[in-house]
Design an enzyme around this catalytic site. Structure first.
Site, short mmCIF file in Angstrom:
data_model
loop_
_atom_site.label_atom_id
_atom_site.label_comp_id
_atom_site.label_asym_id
_atom_site.label_seq_id
_atom_site.Cartn_x
_atom_site.Cartn_y
_atom_site.Cartn_z
CG HIS A 128 -0.40 0.26 2.52
ND1 HIS A 128 -0.05 -0.75 3.39
CD2 HIS A 128 -0.11 1.41 3.17
CE1 HIS A 128 0.42 -0.23 4.51
NE2 HIS A 128 0.39 1.08 4.40
CG ASP A 158 -0.10 -4.10 2.76
OD1 ASP A 158 0.00 -3.57 1.63
OD2 ASP A 158 -0.10 -3.44 3.82
N GLY A 254 3.46 6.59 8.52
CA GLY A 254 4.84 6.71 8.06
C GLY A 254 5.69 5.51 8.43
CG ASN A 255 6.34 3.68 12.31
OD1 ASN A 255 5.86 4.47 13.10
ND2 ASN A 255 7.62 3.34 12.34
CB SER A 256 3.37 1.69 6.04
OG SER A 256 2.09 1.43 6.53
N GLY A 312 -7.32 -26.16 -0.74
CA GLY A 312 -8.51 -26.50 -1.51
C GLY A 312 -9.74 -26.75 -0.66
CB VAL A 313 -10.85 -26.80 2.58
CG1 VAL A 313 -10.39 -28.21 2.35
CG2 VAL A 313 -9.84 -26.03 3.43
#
Length: 513
Positions: A128, A158, A254-256, A312-313
């Site tokens: 992001h 992300d 800003g820490n992302s 696959g469930v």
């Protein structure tokens, strides 16, 4: 004594030859290494004193000193056309709250953090932070500035991998997020509120958190969970994998993309989100476990996109209320509602109505317990599931199957530097192998492995699986060839030629903005 002297001399000569040979071939062979292997080479060549910690004598100075040089400040510029009116209002709100100067109409700026994970310039950050970026500027702790290009992204976790043209960069050592313990001290390192190189301390508050933020674009007004980047946009993802490490170390806008490290200075998570009603820190931050991130980043670097396996469930996470509704006794585990036809679970013998209680011997209490483990694996890998059926435990070995082929989508439009133009294309690429050259009847080219929404390839419908053979009439044989080709415009035009996945040729001309 003479023999001893000769032996010692031979040892020195042999060591010198070995070291010289290593340096000659170092660059050649590191190109084919995973990030984990590159890190081993780096730390073998750059030994440092071990970092120790004690709950009785809390001192974070060594860990902070080891990590801070490799955490970078990221500034991105993107056009206003790549956002909607709701996002514009949110951007203005963040700008007013955090003292950022309003940007001219049509141009938006945002910021975040990143962590250098390889000496040759690879940096991990959040999807992001860079997803819509036209221009990405990276500022290092020693005040150097680089232009970066997006190598690939994974909206489902992300995460994003970007690269700068540099060498011998300091890196953060990978830790083992599985070993992180609730209650242990951790540091969050990043650039909140445009304040570079900020370190905060806290503890691991919880593990395996699924907070429903990745891809959650509904009910944003009532959702206390927000991104920790100044861009602050909800992201879309069809198959989100959330198993966050929760911490009370202060994480702010800003820490992302910044680092969550233990007191040994080892990277255990990539900071991604906060729980807040105000947009600022209120005591809860969330980081993507590094064990999950390593698989995603290695895939992006090696294949240009993430290769993900699936059990696959479809399932429902059990709790007392759900168990009562289903009229079953189990209150923990995952209740299998349905199976994907031809999927790994069906082939292994799992049935609807089973309750998955363990993965590889570890108990399952939440859906994230299964998702994180499977997210670390590749198609073809096996997982061992313990299932409760009619009151009896049964063991199944499930071979993970690949996801369905990606939708035919594409990416963005060009501008100034090679890195900026590359980002505007909005795609990831890998060189063709011999079988692909034969299939498409070409001598050279790169294949499109990922297309990001809202970029040039997306807008012009050049899909995943297409082959790019030339740009501005310059032959393309590698990703490196593209940097020179996309800046060699004629009369402001960019001409991209290649072959679609069905074998038909194309040549598209674009006006460079």
């Amino acid at each position: 004594m003479k023999k001893f002297g000769l032996t010692l001399l031979a040892a020195f000569i042999g060591g010198g030859i070995a070291l010289g040979t290593y340096k000659v071939f170092e660059n050649k062979y590191t190109d084919n290494m995973t990030f984990q292997e590159k890190q081993k080479v780096y730390f073998a060549s750059n030994p440092s004193a071990p970092i120790t910690s004690s709950a009785g004598e809390v001192d974070f100075t060594q860990a902070a000193a080891a990590v801070t040089p490799a955490v970078v400040y990221i500034r991105v510029t993107y056009s206003n056309t790549s956002s909607n009116s709701d996002q514009d209002q949110l951007q203005q709100l963040f700008g007013n709250m955090f003292g950022q100067r309003a940007q001219p109409q049509g141009v938006q700026m945002a910021s975040g953090s990143g962590v250098i994970i390889s000496p040759d310039g690879y940096i991990v950050t959040n999807n992001h932070v860079v997803e819509k970026a036209d221009k990405i500027t990276v500022n290092t702790n020693d005040h150097r500035t680089f232009q970066a290009k997006v190598i690939g992204t994974d909206p489902n976790t992300d995460l994003a991998l970007i690269k700068v043209d540099a060498s011998n960069l300091p890196i953060v050592k990978f830790g083992n997020s599985d070993d992180a313990k609730v209650g242990e001290w951790v540091l969050a390192v990043g650039n909140p509120f445009n304040l570079t190189s900020t370190v905060t301390a806290g503890i691991v508050s919880a593990k395996g958190r699924n907070i429903g933020i990745i891809g959650n674009e509904d009910n944003q007004d009532n959702n206390p969970f927000g991104r920790s980047g100044n861009q602050g946009q909800p992201r879309a993802a069809n198959k989100a994998i959330e198993s966050f490490i929760q911490t009370d170390a202060a994480i702010n806008p800003g820490n992302s993309g910044g680092a969550l490290v233990n007191t040994k200075g080892e990277l255990i998570g990539i900071n991604a989100a906060i729980a807040s009603h105000t947009g600022s820190y209120e005591g809860y931050g969330f980081a993507i476990p590094i064990n999950l991130a390593k698989k995603v980043l290695n895939d992006i670097e090696k294949y240009g996109a993430v290769k993900r396996g699936f059990v696959g469930v479809s399932f429902t996470q059990l709790d007392p209320d759900v168990a009562q509704t289903l009229h079953i006794d189990n209150t923990t585990g995952l209740y299998v509602k349905d199976l994907v036809h031809g999927g790994g679970a069906e082939a292994a013998g799992i049935k609807a109505g089973d309750v998955i209680t363990k993965v590889d011997g570890s108990p399952i209490y939440e859906s994230s317990d299964l998702q994180e483990r499977v997210g670390e694996l590749q198609p073809g890998d096996k997982v061992h599931l313990t299932v409760l059926r009619d009151g009896t435990e049964k063991e199944f070995t499930v071979t993970l199957k690949a996801d369905a082929p990606p939708a035919v989508r594409t990416a963005a439009a060009p501008s100034k530097s090679a890195a900026e133009l590359f980002n505007k294309l909005g795609a990831s690429f890998m060189p063709l192998d011999n079988s692909q050259k034969a299939k498409f009847h070409v001598k050279s080219g790169v294949i499109v492995t990922q297309v990001r929404p809202g970029r040039l390839f997306d807008d012009t419908e050049i899909p995943v699986g297409s082959v790019i053979t030339s740009i501005n009439k310059s032959p393309i044989g590698s990703v490196a060839d593209m940097d020179n080709a996309i800046t060699n415009t004629r009369n402001g035009l960019l001409v991209i030629s290649g072959v679609y996945p069905d074998g038909t040729s194309f040549s598209n001309t674009f006006q460079v903005q």
